[in-house]
Design an enzyme around this catalytic site. Structure first.
Site, PDB file in Angstrom:
ATOM      1  CG  ASP A 177       5.880   0.084  -8.853  1.00 58.61           C
ATOM      2  OD1 ASP A 177       4.855  -0.617  -8.891  1.00 58.61           O
ATOM      3  OD2 ASP A 177       6.484   0.447  -9.872  1.00 58.61           O
TER       4      ASP A 177
ATOM      5  CD  GLU B  47      -2.614   1.502   0.079  1.00 58.93           C
ATOM      6  OE1 GLU B  47      -2.444   2.587  -0.529  1.00 58.93           O
ATOM      7  OE2 GLU B  47      -3.405   0.625  -0.304  1.00 58.93           O
TER       8      GLU B  47
ATOM      9  CE  LYS C 186      -9.962  12.486 -17.224  1.00 59.92           C
ATOM     10  NZ  LYS C 186      -9.194  13.750 -17.014  1.00 59.92           N
TER      11      LYS C 186
ATOM     12  CG  ASP D  98      -7.031   4.808  -9.921  1.00 60.06           C
ATOM     13  OD1 ASP D  98      -7.890   4.922 -10.823  1.00 60.06           O
ATOM     14  OD2 ASP D  98      -6.481   5.783  -9.387  1.00 60.06           O
TER      15      ASP D  98
ATOM     16  CG  ASP E 230     -16.834   0.066  -7.851  1.00 60.37           C
ATOM     17  OD1 ASP E 230     -15.603  -0.107  -7.768  1.00 60.37           O
ATOM     18  OD2 ASP E 230     -17.359   1.198  -7.833  1.00 60.37           O
TER      19      ASP E 230
ATOM     20  CE1 TYR F  71     -13.534   3.451  -4.457  1.00 57.06           C
ATOM     21  CE2 TYR F  71     -14.305   1.254  -5.016  1.00 57.06           C
ATOM     22  CZ  TYR F  71     -13.991   2.539  -5.387  1.00 57.06           C
ATOM     23  OH  TYR F  71     -14.140   2.916  -6.698  1.00 57.06           O
ATOM     24  CD  GLU F  72     -17.930  -5.035  -0.980  1.00 59.04           C
ATOM     25  OE1 GLU F  72     -17.617  -5.915  -1.780  1.00 59.04           O
ATOM     26  OE2 GLU F  72     -18.085  -5.239   0.241  1.00 59.04           O
TER      27      GLU F  72
END
Length: 232
Positions: free
Chosen positions: A115, A88, A141, A137, A173, A213-214
């Site tokens: 990373d 993380e 775009k 993420d 999602d 987040y879910e």
């Protein structure tokens, strides 16, 4: 997030590293506890990943981008005989997890805050029993799609470090990212999607604790998909 296109390699594990100031207890945990849990990638990886842990473990799993660490904390408690490596780059998420893990007395966890690609390249071949990538993420775009962590190059990395029968679990999602992942997996010879019916990807994983987040995604009307792939 500013568009730093070209500043990091395509497919690198991008993340917003800084956020709100840490609370005093979180800051103390980052200073005192994180160094005892962090992996040192400047040293060679052990041939047996179990040697990374201070307690005996019979398998090692990796979670990439654990956010606030709800799932990682839950799983490391459910399976004390399994070692867990968590990645993380967001300092706030790392601090929250380090404090929680310290308070829970977790000994079967190791952490990395940069990373994930570098970590994957460091790991020995066929050393992992599973990789979890939950709500990464989506980079919606089109010009940023190359930043998505699921890509051909990273699936090659996964295949190298996962042992036969290991599971790669992916939850999102964002329908386009789900389809993107299925497309990339479908053309990789080392992975197989194990879904037999729609319920296999509509239902959360066994023992799934959920994440903040879910919950937010569901409130906003987005339906998560829970995909599982097996390393052949």
């Amino acid at each position: 997030m500013p568009d730093n296109e070209g500043s990091r390699a395509a497919g690198a594990f991008f993340g917003r590293r800084h956020g709100k100031p840490l609370r005093p207890r979180q800051a103390s945990a980052m200073e005192e506890v994180l160094p005892t849990l962090s992996l040192d990638l400047d040293r060679p990886a052990p041939a047996r990943l179990a040697n990374l842990f201070d307690v005996p473990v019979d398998a090692v799993r990796l979670e990439i981008g654990f956010g606030g660490g709800e799932h990682l904390l839950h799983e490391s408690g459910r399976f004390p005989e399994t070692g867990f490596i968590g990645v993380e780059p967001f300092i706030g998420g790392m601090a929250k997890f380090v404090l929680s893990a310290s308070e829970a007395g977790r000994k079967n966890v190791r952490l990395y805050d940069d990373d994930a690609n570098r970590l994957l390249d460091w790991l020995p071949e066929a050393g992992l029993a599973g990789i979890d990538l939950f709500y990464p993420d989506p980079w919606p775009k089109k010009r940023h799609w190359k930043r998505r962590f699921v890509n051909d190059e990273n699936l090659e990395r996964f295949a190298r470090v996962m042992r036969p029968g290991a599971r790669f679990r992916f939850a999102s999602d964002i329908a386009h990212y789900v389809n993107w992942t299925l497309m990339h997996i479908g053309r990789h010879p080392e992975f197989e999607w194990v879904a037999a019916s729609a319920d296999d990807w509509r239902q959360p994983y066994e023992g799934w604790p959920g994440t903040r987040y879910e919950a937010k995604a569901k409130r906003e009307g987005r339906t998560p998909a829970y995909l599982t792939f097996v390393r052949r």
